[in-house]
Design an enzyme around this catalytic site. Structure first.
Site, PDB file in Angstrom:
ATOM      1  N   GLU A  55      35.933  48.030  35.179  1.00 52.40           N
ATOM      2  CA  GLU A  55      37.089  47.440  34.506  1.00 52.40           C
ATOM      3  C   GLU A  55      37.280  46.125  35.230  1.00 52.40           C
ATOM      4  OE1 GLU A  55      38.939  48.181  31.920  1.00 52.40           O
ATOM      5  OE2 GLU A  55      37.882  50.031  31.441  1.00 52.40           O
ATOM      6  N   THR A  97      36.857  54.072  36.998  1.00 55.77           N
ATOM      7  CA  THR A  97      35.536  53.436  36.860  1.00 55.77           C
ATOM      8  C   THR A  97      35.096  52.764  38.160  1.00 55.77           C
ATOM      9  OG1 THR A  97      35.669  53.160  34.480  1.00 55.77           O
ATOM     10  CG2 THR A  97      34.306  51.558  35.664  1.00 55.77           C
ATOM     11  N   THR A 119      32.952  40.938  43.604  1.00 54.61           N
ATOM     12  CA  THR A 119      33.677  39.706  43.309  1.00 54.61           C
ATOM     13  C   THR A 119      34.229  39.048  44.572  1.00 54.61           C
ATOM     14  OG1 THR A 119      35.718  38.918  42.270  1.00 54.61           O
ATOM     15  CG2 THR A 119      35.663  41.221  42.831  1.00 54.61           C
ATOM     16  N   TYR A 133      42.987  45.498  40.217  1.00 54.44           N
ATOM     17  CA  TYR A 133      41.561  45.242  39.970  1.00 54.44           C
ATOM     18  C   TYR A 133      40.829  44.931  41.276  1.00 54.44           C
ATOM     19  CZ  TYR A 133      37.384  42.424  39.158  1.00 54.44           C
ATOM     20  OH  TYR A 133      36.107  41.904  39.235  1.00 54.44           O
ATOM     21  N   LYS A 183      37.849  46.939  43.450  1.00 54.15           N
ATOM     22  CA  LYS A 183      36.524  46.356  43.752  1.00 54.15           C
ATOM     23  C   LYS A 183      36.306  46.356  45.268  1.00 54.15           C
ATOM     24  CE  LYS A 183      33.793  44.854  41.374  1.00 54.15           C
ATOM     25  NZ  LYS A 183      32.667  45.464  40.615  1.00 54.15           N
ATOM     26  N   PRO A 186      37.090  31.686  27.315  1.00 56.48           N
ATOM     27  CA  PRO A 186      36.941  32.047  25.897  1.00 56.48           C
ATOM     28  C   PRO A 186      38.269  32.187  25.165  1.00 56.48           C
ATOM     29  CG  PRO A 186      35.909  33.700  27.326  1.00 56.48           C
ATOM     30  CD  PRO A 186      36.466  32.662  28.223  1.00 56.48           C
ATOM     31  N   ARG A 187      39.310  32.611  25.886  1.00 56.97           N
ATOM     32  CA  ARG A 187      40.613  32.719  25.198  1.00 56.97           C
ATOM     33  C   ARG A 187      41.064  31.354  24.687  1.00 56.97           C
ATOM     34  NH1 ARG A 187      46.768  34.034  27.250  1.00 56.97           N
ATOM     35  NH2 ARG A 187      47.578  34.378  25.152  1.00 56.97           N
TER      36      ARG A 187
HETATM   37  P1  NAD Z   1      33.098  43.046  31.429  1.00 59.34           P
HETATM   38  O1  NAD Z   1      34.456  43.650  31.396  1.00 59.34           O
HETATM   39  O2  NAD Z   1      32.744  41.970  30.478  1.00 59.34           O
HETATM   40  O3  NAD Z   1      31.992  44.187  31.255  1.00 59.34           O
HETATM   41  C1  NAD Z   1      32.094  45.434  31.881  1.00 59.34           C
HETATM   42  C2  NAD Z   1      31.103  46.377  31.209  1.00 59.34           C
HETATM   43  O4  NAD Z   1      31.195  47.648  31.890  1.00 59.34           O
HETATM   44  C3  NAD Z   1      31.418  46.641  29.736  1.00 59.34           C
HETATM   45  O5  NAD Z   1      30.228  46.603  28.985  1.00 59.34           O
HETATM   46  C4  NAD Z   1      32.018  48.049  29.724  1.00 59.34           C
HETATM   47  O6  NAD Z   1      31.783  48.760  28.517  1.00 59.34           O
HETATM   48  C5  NAD Z   1      31.287  48.681  30.901  1.00 59.34           C
HETATM   49  N1  NAD Z   1      32.039  49.814  31.480  1.00 59.34           N
HETATM   50  C6  NAD Z   1      33.343  49.822  31.846  1.00 59.34           C
HETATM   51  N2  NAD Z   1      33.669  51.043  32.315  1.00 59.34           N
HETATM   52  C7  NAD Z   1      32.546  51.805  32.274  1.00 59.34           C
HETATM   53  C8  NAD Z   1      32.243  53.141  32.646  1.00 59.34           C
HETATM   54  N3  NAD Z   1      33.165  53.959  33.150  1.00 59.34           N
HETATM   55  N4  NAD Z   1      30.974  53.571  32.468  1.00 59.34           N
HETATM   56  C9  NAD Z   1      30.007  52.754  31.960  1.00 59.34           C
HETATM   57  N5  NAD Z   1      30.237  51.491  31.575  1.00 59.34           N
HETATM   58  C10 NAD Z   1      31.493  51.013  31.745  1.00 59.34           C
HETATM   59  O7  NAD Z   1      32.893  42.580  32.937  1.00 59.34           O
HETATM   60  P2  NAD Z   1      32.054  41.346  33.518  1.00 59.34           P
HETATM   61  O8  NAD Z   1      32.929  40.167  33.565  1.00 59.34           O
HETATM   62  O9  NAD Z   1      30.755  41.306  32.824  1.00 59.34           O
HETATM   63  O10 NAD Z   1      31.853  41.846  35.025  1.00 59.34           O
HETATM   64  C11 NAD Z   1      30.723  42.635  35.377  1.00 59.34           C
HETATM   65  C12 NAD Z   1      30.773  42.915  36.864  1.00 59.34           C
HETATM   66  O11 NAD Z   1      30.758  41.692  37.594  1.00 59.34           O
HETATM   67  C13 NAD Z   1      32.021  43.653  37.334  1.00 59.34           C
HETATM   68  O12 NAD Z   1      31.653  44.570  38.335  1.00 59.34           O
HETATM   69  C14 NAD Z   1      32.904  42.552  37.912  1.00 59.34           C
HETATM   70  O13 NAD Z   1      33.761  43.064  38.902  1.00 59.34           O
HETATM   71  C15 NAD Z   1      31.864  41.636  38.490  1.00 59.34           C
HETATM   72  N6  NAD Z   1      32.227  40.213  38.600  1.00 59.34           N
HETATM   73  C16 NAD Z   1      32.738  39.551  37.528  1.00 59.34           C
HETATM   74  C17 NAD Z   1      33.005  38.187  37.616  1.00 59.34           C
HETATM   75  C18 NAD Z   1      33.523  37.394  36.428  1.00 59.34           C
HETATM   76  O14 NAD Z   1      33.768  36.197  36.564  1.00 59.34           O
HETATM   77  N7  NAD Z   1      33.663  37.970  35.254  1.00 59.34           N
HETATM   78  C19 NAD Z   1      32.776  37.505  38.826  1.00 59.34           C
HETATM   79  C20 NAD Z   1      32.277  38.247  39.926  1.00 59.34           C
HETATM   80  C21 NAD Z   1      32.001  39.590  39.783  1.00 59.34           C
HETATM   81  O1  DAU Z   2      36.619  35.497  40.845  1.00 58.84           O
HETATM   82  C1  DAU Z   2      35.879  36.437  40.132  1.00 58.84           C
HETATM   83  C2  DAU Z   2      36.765  37.102  39.095  1.00 58.84           C
HETATM   84  O2  DAU Z   2      36.937  36.152  38.047  1.00 58.84           O
HETATM   85  C3  DAU Z   2      36.186  38.399  38.570  1.00 58.84           C
HETATM   86  O3  DAU Z   2      36.157  39.346  39.601  1.00 58.84           O
HETATM   87  C4  DAU Z   2      37.002  38.948  37.400  1.00 58.84           C
HETATM   88  O4  DAU Z   2      36.351  40.078  36.842  1.00 58.84           O
HETATM   89  C5  DAU Z   2      37.128  37.874  36.340  1.00 58.84           C
HETATM   90  O5  DAU Z   2      37.962  38.332  35.281  1.00 58.84           O
HETATM   91  C6  DAU Z   2      37.717  36.608  36.947  1.00 58.84           C
HETATM   92  O6  DAU Z   2      39.077  36.830  37.383  1.00 58.84           O
HETATM   93  P1  DAU Z   2      40.246  35.756  37.121  1.00 58.84           P
HETATM   94  O7  DAU Z   2      41.529  36.501  37.139  1.00 58.84           O
HETATM   95  O8  DAU Z   2      40.081  34.574  37.971  1.00 58.84           O
HETATM   96  O9  DAU Z   2      39.827  35.321  35.604  1.00 58.84           O
HETATM   97  P2  DAU Z   2      40.676  35.067  34.259  1.00 58.84           P
HETATM   98  O10 DAU Z   2      39.689  34.573  33.260  1.00 58.84           O
HETATM   99  O11 DAU Z   2      41.529  36.210  33.884  1.00 58.84           O
HETATM  100  O12 DAU Z   2      41.624  33.865  34.690  1.00 58.84           O
HETATM  101  C7  DAU Z   2      41.116  32.665  35.260  1.00 58.84           C
HETATM  102  C8  DAU Z   2      42.310  31.815  35.670  1.00 58.84           C
HETATM  103  O13 DAU Z   2      42.983  31.355  34.495  1.00 58.84           O
HETATM  104  C9  DAU Z   2      43.341  32.555  36.474  1.00 58.84           C
HETATM  105  O14 DAU Z   2      43.884  31.685  37.458  1.00 58.84           O
HETATM  106  C10 DAU Z   2      44.416  32.937  35.461  1.00 58.84           C
HETATM  107  C11 DAU Z   2      44.349  31.790  34.471  1.00 58.84           C
HETATM  108  N1  DAU Z   2      44.672  32.091  33.056  1.00 58.84           N
HETATM  109  C12 DAU Z   2      44.076  33.180  32.480  1.00 58.84           C
HETATM  110  C13 DAU Z   2      44.294  33.464  31.156  1.00 58.84           C
HETATM  111  C14 DAU Z   2      43.671  34.673  30.496  1.00 58.84           C
HETATM  112  C15 DAU Z   2      45.476  31.225  32.322  1.00 58.84           C
HETATM  113  O15 DAU Z   2      46.017  30.227  32.855  1.00 58.84           O
HETATM  114  N2  DAU Z   2      45.688  31.505  31.010  1.00 58.84           N
HETATM  115  C16 DAU Z   2      45.137  32.585  30.378  1.00 58.84           C
HETATM  116  O16 DAU Z   2      45.350  32.767  29.162  1.00 58.84           O
END
Ligand code: NAD
Ligand code: DAU
Length: 345
Positions: free
Chosen positions: A85, A101, A125, A161, A165, A203-204
């Site tokens: 998550e 998870t 992360t 979250y 992690k 993306p939002r």
């Molecule tokens: P995401 O939310 O886009 O994808 C998570 C995936 O895990 C989804 O496909 C979901 O269906 C699957 N999942 C969730 N719970 C599950 C469960 N119980 N069993 C099996 N599958 C499950 O996340 P993301 O942004 O792709 O992040 C992936 C990993 O990278 C995470 O561990 C996150 O902490 C880490 N990470 C993310 C970022 C970021 O910027 N998004 C940065 C650093 C690390």
């Molecule tokens: O640093 C790594 C992390 O980056 C990962 O571990 C997380 O899984 C990933 O979701 C991301 O976390 P953030 O909380 O930094 O990402 P998010 O995209 O939610 O937000 C990025 C920044 O933008 C944060 O400072 C909050 C802000 N924000 C977010 C949203 C959704 C806005 O200002 N407006 C918004 O609508």
């Protein structure tokens, strides 16, 4: 040729996992991937569309399902663990799936890797380290101005979250020390690129603009994130899998620090809008101020270098991807925005 011919990739239908699987298919022709993914709201089969069946198999299931996980692990040479998550805002509303998870799921995978004595890589992360002060809040030549996270930084997570992690990282460290598990950990900064769920910041805002909705900035927008292209994350994870030392932590980042206001203004301008055409909305509770990664150990020990370091170009490509792939996100847009609206965000 890789020593890992069959890898089990958890969360491979999510944003970063799917980009990793696509990177493997393109760059590692002798590797077969089994994806284990629960297909939660964040997982999407379409993220793996078009990949050949003789290279990638999707198994839909939960990483906390012991029987399933053990069955899959016994045929794999390595587990690359992405499933989580992943959204801070969701964890503030309901932490329970994060516990199940990120903690119980990771524990289940670690036990499977221990039983079959297979290589384990844990994807984590930079948020486990908490946050850094904003540079502008520090004295001109003062202590800490250039401080970044290193593998030695103290754990200090802020949200449900990031605390789950952090807990999962500590489980991995304990399994290495107590059971000799062949594991590594990567802590990476904010990723951007295609297939990222529209609940997330970049993306939002892109999909808001396409939908005629004003972009939403939390608080004053001064919070800094250290952006890395998702494909550089993929190459970094592979480098750690192949060359990383067991028990070590590697940080992945690309010197991409930007504040949220700057990123939003760039998106608006790239999409032909006035750069002030957005709304300030309620800030996130406990909102981390700044993340910054010092990836020098990963670069010097493993020879890894990020390739896609032009953030402005990468952002343009990402905007184009969301414009070209509206079928991928349109059906979810109204629901995502109505959840945010209920919190004044
Ligand atoms: P995401 O939310 O886009 O994808 C998570 C995936 O895990 C989804 O496909 C979901 O269906 C699957 N999942 C969730 N719970 C599950 C469960 N119980 N069993 C099996 N599958 C499950 O996340 P993301 O942004 O792709 O992040 C992936 C990993 O990278 C995470 O561990 C996150 O902490 C880490 N990470 C993310 C970022 C970021 O910027 N998004 C940065 C650093 C690390
Ligand atoms: O640093 C790594 C992390 O980056 C990962 O571990 C997380 O899984 C990933 O979701 C991301 O976390 P953030 O909380 O930094 O990402 P998010 O995209 O939610 O937000 C990025 C920044 O933008 C944060 O400072 C909050 C802000 N924000 C977010 C949203 C959704 C806005 O200002 N407006 C918004 O609508």
């Amino acid at each position: 040729m890789s020593e890992y011919k069959h890898i089990l990739v958890t969360g491979g239908a999510g944003f970063i996992g799917a980009n990793f699987v696509r990177w493997i298919v393109e760059n590692k022709p002798d590797v077969f991937v089994t994806v284990l993914d629960k297909l939660t709201y964040a997982g999407n089969k379409a993220n793996l569309a078009g990949l050949p069946e003789n290279r990638v198999k999707l198994v839909v299931g939960d990483i906390a399902d012991k029987e399933l996980v053990f069955n899959l692990a016994k045929d794999a040479d390595a587990i690359i663990h992405y499933a989580a998550e992943s959204h801070n805002d969701n964890s503030l509303k309901d932490p329970e799936p994060f516990i199940m998870t990120n903690l119980v799921g990771t524990y289940t995978l670690l036990e499977a890797a221990r039983k079959y004595d297979i290589r384990f890589h844990h994807v984590s992360t930079d948020e486990v380290y908490g946050d850094l002060p904003l540079r502008e809040d520090l004295p001109e030549h003062g202590e800490g101005k250039g401080e970044k996270f290193t593998p030695e930084s103290k754990y200090n997570p802020s949200s449900p979250y990031s605390s789950t992690k952090a807990g999962s990282d500590l489980l991995v460290r304990a399994w290495v020390r107590s059971f000799g598990l062949k594991a590594t950990i990567s802590n990476t900064s904010n990723n951007y690129g295609p297939y990222q769920h529209i609940e997330k910041f970049i993306p939002r805002q892109i999909t808001n603009i396409i939908s005629g909705i004003k972009p939403k900035l939390y608080g004053d927008g001064k919070n800094v994130r250290d952006w890395i292209n998702v494909l550089d994350h993929a190459s970094g994870v592979w480098a750690i899998l192949e060359k990383g030392k067991i028990g070590e932590v590697y940080l992945l980042g690309a010197n991409g620090e930007k504040n949220n206001k700057e990123v939003l203004e760039t998106i608006l301008e790239d999409m032909g809008k006035d750069k002030d055409d957005y709304e300030h909305v309620n800030d996130r509770a406990g909102h981390d101020l700044r993340y910054a990664i010092d990836a020098s150990k990963t670069r010097s020990e493993l020879g890894w270098e990020p390739k896609y370091t032009n953030f402005a170009e990468g952002l343009k490509d990402t905007i184009q991807w969301y414009e070209d792939n509206q079928d991928w996100w349109q059906a979810e847009k109204a629901e995502v925005e109505s959840k945010y609206a209920s919190k004044g965000q």
